[in-house]
Every structure is written in structure tokens, then in C-alpha cells.
Enzyme design. Structure first.
Site, mmCIF file in Angstrom:
data_model
loop_
_atom_site.group_PDB
_atom_site.id
_atom_site.type_symbol
_atom_site.label_atom_id
_atom_site.label_comp_id
_atom_site.label_asym_id
_atom_site.label_seq_id
_atom_site.Cartn_x
_atom_site.Cartn_y
_atom_site.Cartn_z
ATOM 1 N N TYR B 113 0.723 -22.476 1.746
ATOM 2 C CA TYR B 113 0.367 -23.661 0.893
ATOM 3 C C TYR B 113 0.865 -25.022 1.009
ATOM 4 O O TYR B 113 0.635 -25.968 1.063
ATOM 5 C CB TYR B 113 0.350 -23.201 -0.564
ATOM 6 N N ASP B 261 1.596 10.941 3.963
ATOM 7 C CA ASP B 261 0.214 11.866 4.401
ATOM 8 C C ASP B 261 0.034 12.542 5.755
ATOM 9 O O ASP B 261 0.898 11.979 6.531
ATOM 10 C CB ASP B 261 -1.174 10.790 4.537
#
Lengths: 755, 381
Positions: B113, B261
Site C-alpha cells: 500500500y 498429511d
């Protein structure tokens, strides 16, 4: 008859049970014989006017102008006079127009005037094989006849053959039954008017329309010729004076000033004629003094000089004047393109004057007349020729009547036909003639001489196109002559790229008028049919931009609507949806109708323009701001009908057309590539420039620099960017070699404007 | 050219700048000087950006980490494809300079920004999205050989920690065993000047893939019973988490076990923790933990734990492609156990998430699975 017999036979099949109907004779051969009689040519054409291009009032007006102008041009060129044509159209009533066409040609001798203008199928061009605009000798007399049929007014002819000889004045009517002219004035003899001042005075008093003097170069009145500024017009006249086509503009301007001054000296001659001929006689004073700087007309005549000779024909007829495609305006504009040696003064029915000034003062060379080539002769014609010949033997008949037949060729033809070389041509029977015909087709005969053809020439095509069609790139190609069916012909192609469409130049007033004149049912149809280059796609975009309903009728628009439409036509980018404009010519005559039936249009469509950088849908003309002119010159142009609107497609013609189109296509592709490169370079540069400011600021912030130093970095980077992009451009050239600025080899006869 | 007048912001007192800041500022200045030199000589400026791609990383066999090679990409101002990123690189540099001088830090989103504005005279933005800005920041890091924190930048905080350890974060003492259910959010910058370790009673670290699994372990007070530190990184762990794990491992000699996982993405998370990432190969030395161990899930867990078929997730094409790619990485290629593991997953044709163990029992993973694996002491390396 055949229908009747067919019905009979079907009857007999179906009606097996019922007895065959008894034949009752309705009439007898004798009774029928009383009704059988000669049909006059005039009567035939009076009934079948569409064959000659008088199918509707609008086309009738055009055809009349066209026939008269074509004749004038032919006559001038044959006499070796640089043509100056006046076309005046005047409204005399609702849908009634008085068309007057005048030239500075050789004039017509008194005896011939009634026959030429008052008898159909009377002319000098039909019997010879020579390149000319007119071919059949029907045109102008048919126009006169049409005028007479629709308005009952006679054809008026004024003709003058030399300055010291009397001017002839005729009022003619055609006796359609006898195909014979009737002279109304001068007790059936016509009138002779004295040469010189006295005569001009008389002409003025009688109210006979006649432009007696060459006008000064006129300031163009209409937007259509707005491309010519007064300086340029002056330049042309000056060119004429010095015979130097490359005269500078300033010199031209001086000369025209001088010309105006000298004209204004002894009399008001140049001023009056310069103000626009008023239709009636313009009485000028003595011609300008022999000042060498005076502006001159091409023929060696000074401004305000009396016409040495010329012919004016006036026909009053029923017609409709609608601008746009297929109009008189379009015809004259296109004529000016293909005939850059002609000056046309045109006054339209609204009284606006347009002058198409010549781009050259060099007359095209005179086409030579040739004998027919044996390959082009049909059997029937051969039989007639055999009967009519005065030659004593077949051999001399063949060598005398045909081109390219030597006695050796004649001998081999005779051998092949099994006819003695010395046989009497008058005694050749039907079967022998057939054998002779076959023998001719099977013998190798060299193609006809092609020096009888006169091309416009690449240079003049460029001049002509540039004069009339605005654009940025012009190129032209003239193909070497070729032969179809024993007739020599040649194809020329000119191409103009860029420039605004006609639709974008049109003024609000003209648009308003055009809308009120239009007979189109919808606005969309009006746009497509009126303006060249507007296709359906472009029309749709105009409609969308102007927020008009598609089915809006063009005649019922409010003023605000017209303004909106006008603005939309200007703002919409037409070059995208614009389709290629094809100007077709046969022997320098524009062909304005039946584009789809014409071999020229077909060839243009069949050419793959995508290869040359244009977009094209299958079976369509390519799109883009392109004007193409295609000219076919031949001793006998094969038209598809008598009204001379479309060229028939012979394979030889199609092939030459293709080659010519490809030649200009290649040049266009080169130009477009180069333009794209320039554009790419510009885009590249603009991308760099966009970021340079940010880079300079960022560097400045990091180095705690003040604003002036940041500006300095920016300037330095800018310089690098400029150099870098030009280098990059050279490097990215598609041929892989570093090219200099104008390194593209376009070949000869290419004109690039505004680079 | 942007002539926007910038309000003269008072630069921070130079004496307050750290030594590191001076070094970074010098690097930034020389970068800008290079542009000036090029412009001066009328040459087209360019920057050499070290290449952050697979082709420019190599696996250091002895140190067992991914290191960045010497390959660079040239970024030119006068090249259509690179002009904008060149401009952006200089913008990020100028932004960092501003931050350092003012002695402030901001998130990489904040940086986005700070620099985002419309280029004058156009409708183009300097940066359209943050995705455009983030890689440029990483470029600047490698280019200047400066760490992100040295540029006064930090990433969004992601990943949490609980366990038997007490740390000091910017002077505040934090007992990670008293973090309630939320845990200690691991900040982006965890360098020793910010975070110090005060007291550690843990024997090992258990790093789990996601927040949900981590919550389970936390609720079950796993770290209390098993004397450990429990962390997660919300999938691919951010740099703060990796750096903290690295420090814990090296400074406190704690072994690290990863519970991820059983799918290609889990493998790659392990790979990043262990050897470092391809993208941030220059950070490997600070972040990679070659001693990290892969605890689970394993391809044979479906049978070993007798899970129901409904927890299987079918491998899609992308998974298969990625698995094969990972098997090819040099740091996996030489490990037979891993090749077997990946092969087996491909043969199974399905993947398993850690959460699938919940199908056995809610606390199966904390009470049975992990303790059993730790007991066995069999890990993938």
C-alpha cells in the site's frame, strides 16, 4: 410452340378414355401475315430501355450523362485535344432534368449531326477494332430518345468545328418508327451561327446554352473537391502553361495571380467565367494579351479564350437525382480518377459547382486500330467476311482481313482445312467455311499485337487516385498486355490506402439533403447504399452510437436526430468495419452497377487479402480503408450485357486480374508492415516512458536528491530510451537486416503521403 | 514524470540506526548509484537479480540443505517484458529505504500500500495486487543480500506455539505453557534480538500441519504429558515459524518431529522445513533443519490403523504429477525409504489427511498414534 406440344402430349397420356380434343384454328397464317412487319431498332429500344441502362429514372439520368461524357472524351482524344468537359444538370420540374454536356472536342460537321444524335446504331466505333469508350453507337441517341419519350422535348445540339467557321445549332427529334432524325429548327435544316463575337452575341440573345470561353481555375465550392486548395488549382494551370508537371506550388500561385491580373485587364472575361459559367453564353472580351506568364488552358488557350471548337448536347428527361452510390457525382469522380488528363466542370441540380482539375496535360497516346485476330472470329462472322471480301484468293483474304496471319500461316490453315490456297473466297461453301474455322482454331497463330492498347499508366493512376481519393499510401501496377479470344487486353490496378471514408467527410447540410432524397426504407439501408465503404457492420455501429432505432425511416428524422447521426458518422471509427471500395473501369469508363456479376469484383474477392495485411471474411470484399481501382483496357471489352455494367470472366482476364491485384497487394503489405513496425516502436517507447518517471523518482528518493536532479535523471533516461527504441526497431526488422529509414524497396510508382 | 512533492519527513536520528541498517542503506544506495551511472553514460540500466528457481538451487550434500546457486537473471529497464518489474524493484528499494530511515517496520501488505499509486499520465497502477509486490520484495532481499527484517519488513503472522518453554519477546516474558486455548502466535521476526529463550523443559518439538490438528493436541494437553513444544504453520510454514523451529532445534538441541498429511503437499512441507525452500534458498542456512524427522502420516497407516475407506481421498492428476516431481528432487532421490513411501502412496491411489485419524476416535491421534510412533522410534528421515 414447344409448350403447346408438351401440353398436347400430356393430354393424350392422361386422357386415354376421353377422345382427343378437336383442334380449332384460332387464326390463319394469312391473317397472321398481315400483322407481321419490320421492327425498328428505335422502337425495340424504346420498349426495352433497360437494355441500355434506362431501367429507372435515377439510372436514366446517369446513363445520359455517361453516354454524352464518354462520347466527348472519345472525340477529344481522337482529335488530339486535351478534354475539358462541362456537365450541367438543371431541375426543370418535378423529376425533370435538363442535362447539358459540352466539350472542347473537334466538333461535328453539319451533315452528320442529325444522324449521330438522332439515329440509333449509327456511329464510327462499331465497325472497327480499336480501344474506345463507346462501342455500339447506341448510347447518346438512345438517351435523346429516352428524353423525348419522357418529356417530349427535343435534343439540342450546338457544335462548332473551327473558330472561323459557323456554329451549328440543331433541335432534333427522333422518328422512332423510321429510326430517323427530324430537325425542328431552321425549317428542317438547322441553324448556322456566325463565328466570333457576333455569333456569341446571337447565342446569348437566342438563349442557347453554350460556354464560349475557358473559365479561370475555379475555387472548389463543394467539399468533394476540397482536397484541392486554390494554390493547387493555380498550380495546375501553371503546369499547363509551362508544360512542366513538376512546377512548384509558389510558382503556380504566382502564375495564377498573373493570369487573373491579365484577364482582368482589358475586359472582365476571366472574372465572369471564373465566377462560374451561368449556363448561358458568357461573353468575354478580347483574350488576354500574349503575356507568357498568363495562365493557360492545356490546349494552348489562355483563360477566357474562346473555345475553338466543341459540341454541346442538351437533353431534357425524366429522372431522379440522388447522391451516393451509382450517382452522377460518383461517375464524374471516378471518371476523373481514370482520366487524369481531363478537366470536368460539374454543376449539380442544386447549382453547386465542382471542378475536377486535370493532373496531367499529356494526352494518352492514340490507340491504333487493329484487324481482328483469327482466334476471335466466330463462324458466322467468318462466313460474312468471306462474302464481303474483295480479295481474290483465300490466302489473300486471310492475310488481309486478319492480324498476325502471314502467307505461311494462311497456307497451313488452308492445308488443314483442305482448301486450295487460291480458292475464291466468295465461292466457299458452308461446310468449307466450317472446316476453315476449325483449321484456324487448330493452327498456331501468334497472339495479336498489343500496341493498340493504351494503358493509363502507373504514374497517372497514382496521380488520378491521389487527386480524388484521400489516403496515405498509393500504389499501382500495370500488367503487360494479354489476349482473350483473340482480343488483346490489359489490366491495371491502383490502390489507395487510408484516409477518411466519404461518410466522414459529408457535411450536415448534405446529409440532411441526402436523407430527404433517399428512397431507402430504413436508415441502416440508407447508410449502406449511399456511402461507399460503409458495410453492414459499420452501419450497425453508427446506428448504435447515434442511438437510432434500426428500422427508423430516413425521411422522417428530426433535426436533432440528423445532428446526432451526423456526429455518430464522424466519431465512429469506420476504418475497421469499412469494406474495400472497388472502382471498376473498362476503357477508362467507370462501371457503377452489377458489381457482383463482374469479373473484377469476383477476382478481388477471390484474392487472399489476408496475406497482404487486410482482414477479409470468406467470400467477402476485404475490410479496411482501401480504395482499389481496376481498369481493363481492350479493343473489345466483353460485357455481360448491352448496358455495359460488368465485365465477363474469361479465364485469361481473371488470371491477369489476379496477377495485377497481387502486385498491388504485395506493395500494400510492405507498407502496412512498415507502418506496424513504426507503431510498435511507438508503443514500446511509450511503455518505457511510462515507467521512466517512476524509476527517476525512486532513484531520487534513495539517493536523497532534490527535484531538479530527479528531472535530470529523467531526461537522461529519456534520451537512452529514445536511442534504445530506434535501435531495437532496426534490430527487429523482419528480414533480419538493419534497415535504414527508407530502406524498403517498394519498387516504382508508389506514393506515400504524410510521412 | 511524477513531480509529486513529497513532504520532507524527518529522517530518524542516524545514531539510532543499527549497524545492520547502515549496511542495508549502503546496499540500497549503491543500487541507485548504478542506475545513475548507466544514465550518465547513456547506457540502458539493468539489475542482476539472483535467480530463485529450481535451476539455480543445489542441494548441499554435506550440510543437507538447499543452497542458492550463483545464477542471476538480468532485469532490464528497456525490455518490454521487464520494464515494469524493473520499475517495481526500484520502488520497493526506495520504500525499504524510507522504512529503515524512519526506524519503522511494516508488513509486506503495508509495503504494497505504501508503494501502490497510479503512474502519472496513465491509468496504470504501480502494483495491481499484492501478488505482484511480494515476489519483488523477495527479489530485493536476495539482491541486497539482506534479510527481510533487515529491510524492516515482516510477513503476516501465521502459526502458533504452546509447550513447556518460556521465552522473552521484546522484553516480555511469555510462558508458553500458560497460553490457554489460543497459543502463542509466532511473529514473523524471531531473531535473537527480539526473542530469547529463557527456560525450556521440553524434550522435543512436535510440528503439525494445520490449526485443527494443533487444537486437538493442545486441548488434550499433549505437550504437558509428553514434555514437548507444539507448533503449527497453517500449511506451508511461514518464515517466522521455520526460523523459530531452526533456533529451537539448534540452540536448545530439541529434536523435531513433523506430523503432516500423507500427500505430496505434506511431503513438500516436510522438505521445506528440513532442507529449505527453492524459492527462499538463500534463507536455508537460517531456516533449514536437516535433523527434522517425518513422523506421519505414512502410506501404510491406512492398514496399520485400520481406517475406514471413506477417509481416503483419491489422488488427482495434479497430485500424481507433483508426487513424481518431488520424488525427483535430489534431496529425495537418494533416499530409498522416501522413494518407497511415495511409490506406495501412488500405488494406494489415495491420500490421507491427519484429520482422518479422528474417524477412529477423537483423541486417537494424541493418545495412541503419536505416542506409539514416538515409542517405535521409526521415522522417515
Amino acid at each position: 410452340m414447344s409448350q403447346a406440344s408438351a401440353a398436347d402430349s400430356s393430354d393424350s397420356i392422361e386422357g386415354t378414355s376421353s377422345p382427343a380434343p378437336e383442334h380449332r384454328r384460332r387464326t390463319t397464317a394469312e391473317a397472321m401475315a398481315t400483322k407481321q412487319r419490320d421492327i425498328s431498332v428505335s422502337e425495340f429500344f424504346a420498349k426495352n430501355r433497360h437494355l441500355l441502362g434506362f431501367d429507372n429514372p435515377r439510372k436514366a439520368l446517369l446513363t445520359t450523362v455517361k453516354e454524352a461524357v464518354d462520347n466527348s472524351l472519345d472525340a477529344c482524344e481522337e482529335a488530339g485535344i486535351i478534354p475539358e468537359i462541362w456537365v450541367h444538370i438543371e431541375t426543370t420540374g418535378t423529376n425533370r432534368f435538363k442535362v447539358a454536356v459540352q466539350d472542347n472536342g473537334p466538333g461535328i460537321v453539319k451533315k452528320q449531326i442529325p444522324l449521330i444524335f438522332g439515329k440509333l446504331l449509327y456511329g464510327s466505333k462499331f465497325h472497327r477494332l480499336r480501344m474506345s469508350r463507346g462501342q455500339q453507337g447506341i448510347g447518346i441517341s438512345a438517351a435523346g430518345m429516352y428524353g423525348m419519350l419522357t418529356t417530349g422535348k427535343p435534343v439540342l445540339i450546338v457544335s462548332k468545328t473551327a473558330p472561323r467557321k459557323p456554329t451549328h445549332y440543331f433541335e432534333l427529334q427522333i422518328d422512332t418508327k423510321r429510326n430517323h432524325p427530324e430537325i425542328i429548327n431552321g425549317k428542317g435544316e438547322g441553324e448556322d451561327i456566325h463565328p466570333g463575337e457576333k455569333g456569341l452575341k446571337y447565342i446569348a440573345e437566342r438563349g442557347i446554352a453554350w460556354v464560349g470561353h475557358y473559365p479561370a481555375p475555379m475555387r472548389p465550392v463543394n467539399a468533394a473537391s476540397a482536397s484541392r486548395s486554390p494554390e493547387q488549382a493555380g498550380g495546375h494551370t501553371a503546369d499547363a502553361a509551362t508544360g512542366n508537371a513538376a512546377s512548384s506550388g509558389t510558382k503556380g500561385a504566382e502564375a495564377s495571380n498573373a493570369g487573373a491580373a491579365s484577364g482582368a485587364g482589358p475586359s472582365t472575361g476571366s472574372a465572369v467565367s471564373g465566377g462560374g459559367a451561368t449556363g448561358g453564353a458568357v461573353i468575354g472580351g478580347a483574350a488576354g494579351t500574349g503575356d507568357s506568364t498568363a495562365a493557360e488552358t492545356p490546349e494552348g488557350m489562355r483563360v477566357g479564350d474562346e473555345l475553338r471548337s466543341g459540341t454541346r448536347v442538351t437533353i431534357e428527361l425524366e429522372g431522379r437525382y440522388i447522391r451516393g452510390r451509382g450517382s452522377v457525382d460518383e461517375y464524374l469522380e471516378q471518371t476523373a480518377i481514370a482520366n487524369p488528363h481531363v478537366t470536368i466542370h460539374y454543376r449539380d441540380p442544386e447549382g453547386q459547382e465542382i471542378t475536377y482539375t486535370r493532373a496531367t496535360t499529356k494526352l494518352p497516346p492514340e490507340p491504333t486500330e487493329i484487324k481482328p485476330h483469327p482466334y476471335g472470329v466466330e463462324l458466322g462472322r467468318l462466313v460474312t467476311m468471306l462474302k464481303d471480301t474483295s480479295a481474290g484468293s483465300i490466302s489473300s483474304f486471310l492475310t488481309d482481313s486478319f492480324s498476325r496471319v502471314t502467307s505461311a500461316v494462311a497456307k497451313s490453315v488452308c492445308e488443314a482445312a483442305n482448301i486450295s490456297v487460291r480458292a475464291n473466297p466468295k465461292r466457299i461453301g458452308r461446310q468449307e467455311a466450317d472446316a476453315l474455322y476449325q483449321a484456324i482454331q487448330n493452327t498456331r497463330i501468334s497472339p495479336p499485337a498489343t500496341d493498340c492498347l493504351v494503358a493509363i499508366g502507373e504514374e497517372l493512376i497514382l496521380k488520378g487516385l491521389h487527386q480524388v481519393v484521400p489516403g496515405e499510401f498509393y500504389c499501382a501496377a500495370t500488367r503487360p498486355p494479354s489476349v482473350y479470344r483473340g482480343n488483346p487486353f490489359l489490366i491495371e490496378v491502383g490502390l489507395a490506402y487510408g484516409g477518411a471514408s466519404q461518410a466522414q467527410k459529408v457535411s450536415l447540410e448534405t446529409l440532411t439533403e441526402m436523407l430527404s432524397e433517399s428512397d431507402s426504407r430504413t436508415l441502416r439501408q440508407f447508410l449502406v447504399t449511399t456511402f461507399d465503404g460503409i458495410g453492414g457492420q459499420a452501419a450497425d455501429r453508427i446506428m448504435e452510437e447515434s442511438k437510432m432505432a434500426t428500422r427508423q425511416s430516413p425521411g422522417k428524422l428530426a433535426k436533432a436526430d440528423i445532428q446526432r447521426l451526423h456526429a455518430a458518422m464522424r466519431n465512429v471509427n469506420l476504418s475497421e468495419g469499412q469494406s474495400m471500395q472497388v472502382l471498376r473501369y473498362a476503357n477508362r469508363v467507370p462501371l457503377q452497377f452489377q458489381p457482383a456479376a463482374c469479373a473484377i469484383t469476383q477476382s478481388v474477392i477471390q484474392t487472399n487479402w489476408r496475406a497482404y495485411g487486410l482482414t477479409q471474411s470468406r467470400g467477402q470484399l476485404p475490410s479496411g480503408p482501401v480504395t482499389l481501382m481496376v481498369h481493363m483496357a481492350s479493343v473489345w471489352v466483353p460485357f455481360t450485357s448491352e448496358s455495359k455494367e460488368a465485365v465477363a470472366s474469361y479465364p485469361e482476364i481473371t488470371k491477369e486480374l489476379r496477377l495485377g491485384l497481387q502486385a498491388v497487394g504485395r506493395k500494400l503489405a510492405m507498407y502496412l508492415n512498415r507502418r506496424n513496425r513504426v507503431r510498435q516502436e511507438g508503443e514500446r517507447r511509450s511503455i518505457f516512458l511510462r515507467y521512466l518517471g517512476e524509476v527517476a523518482q525512486a532513484v531520487g528518493r534513495i539517493r536523497d536528491m532534490d527535484n531538479p536532479s530527479r528531472e535530470a535523471i529523467y531526461e537522461r533516461l529519456l534520451n537512452v530510451a529514445k536511442r534504445k527504441t530506434s535501435e531495437a526497431d532496426a534490430r527487429f526488422d523482419d528480414r533480419g537486416k538493419r534497415l535504414s529509414e527508407d530502406g524498403d524497396d517498394f519498387g516504382d510508382n508508389v506514393l506515400i503521403v504524410g510521412e | 514524470m511524477a513531480k509529486k512533492k513529497e513532504p520532507a519527513k524527518p529522517a530518524a536520528d542516524p545514531s539510532k540506526l543499527k549497524v545492520q541498517d547502515h549496511k542495508t542503506l549502503d546496499a540500497l544506495r549503491s543500487l541507485a548509484q548504478e542506475v545513475l551511472d548507466y544514465a550518465e553514460r547513456g547506457r540502458a540500466p539493468h539489475i542482476e537479480v539472483p535467480s530463485r528457481s529450481l535451476s539455480n538451487v543445489r542441494f548441499n550434500q554435506s550440510r543437507k540443505i538447499i543452497e542458492m546457486g550463483s545464477g542471476t537473471n538480468r532485469r532490464e529497464l528497456f525490455n518490454l517484458a521487464q520494464a515494469k518489474s524493473y520499475m517495481q524493484t526500484l520502488l520497493v528499494s526506495s520504500g525499504c529505504k524510507q522504512l529503515i530511515e524512519q526506524g519503522k517496520t511494516t508488513s509486506i501488505r503495508g509495503m504494497f500500500y505504501l508503494l501502490k499509486h497510479t503512474i502519472e499520465g496513465t491509468r496504470e497502477e504501480t502494483f495491481e495486487t499484492q501478488d505482484e509486490c511480494d515476489p519483488i520484495i523477495e527479489d530485493v532481499e536476495v539482491m541486497l543480500d539482506a534479510l527481510r527484517e533487515e529491510l524492516h519488513l515482516y510477513a503476516q503472522k501465521r502459526g502458533e506455539m504452546v509447550g513447556r518453554i518460556t521465552i522473552v519477546d521484546k522484553g516480555d516474558e511469555i510462558d508458553c505453557s500458560r497460553m490457554g486455548s489460543g497459543g502463542y502466535g509466532i511473529p514473523s521476526i524471531v531473531e535473537p534480538d527480539i526473542i530469547q529463550f529463557k527456560k525450556c523443559e521440553a524434550d522435543f518439538i512436535l510440528h503439525v500441519e494445520k490449526d485443527t490438528v494443533w487444537q486437538r493436541f493442545n486441548e488434550d494437553r499433549f505437550w504437558e504429558k509428553n514434555r514437548c513444544i507444539l507448533t503449527h504453520g497453517s500449511g506451508q510454514p511461514p518464515r517466522g515459524v521455520r526460523r523459530l523451529l531452526n533456533r529451537l532445534h539448534h540452540e536448545l538441541n530439541l529434536p523435531i518431529y513433523c506430523l503432516l498429511d500423507n500427500d505430496p503437499w505434506g511431503y513438500y512441507i516436510y522438505s521445506v522445513i528440513k532442507q529449505g525452500s527453492i524459492n527462499l534458498a538463500y534463507e536455508s542456512r537460517r531456516m533449514a533443519i536437516p535433523g527434522a524427522k517425518f513422523l506421519g502420516l505414512r502410506s501404510n497407516d491406512f492398514e496399520r490403523c485400520q481406517l475406514t475407506p471413506s477417509v481416503q481421498i483419491k489422488l488427482n492428476e495434479q497430485d500424481i504429477k507433483r508426487a513424481k516431481q518431488i520424488a525427483q528432487y535430489p534431496w529425495f532421490a537418494s533416499k530409498k525409504a522416501w522413494q518407497k513411501e511415495i511409490d506406495m502412496m501412488l500405488k494406494n491411489g489415495f491420500k490421507l489427511e491427519v484429520e482422518s485419524l479422528i474417524s477412529k476416535d477423537i483423541s486417537y491421534v494424541t493418545e495412541t498414534y503419536v505416542p506409539e510412533r514416538l515409542e517405535e522410534g521409526v521415522f522417515l528421515d
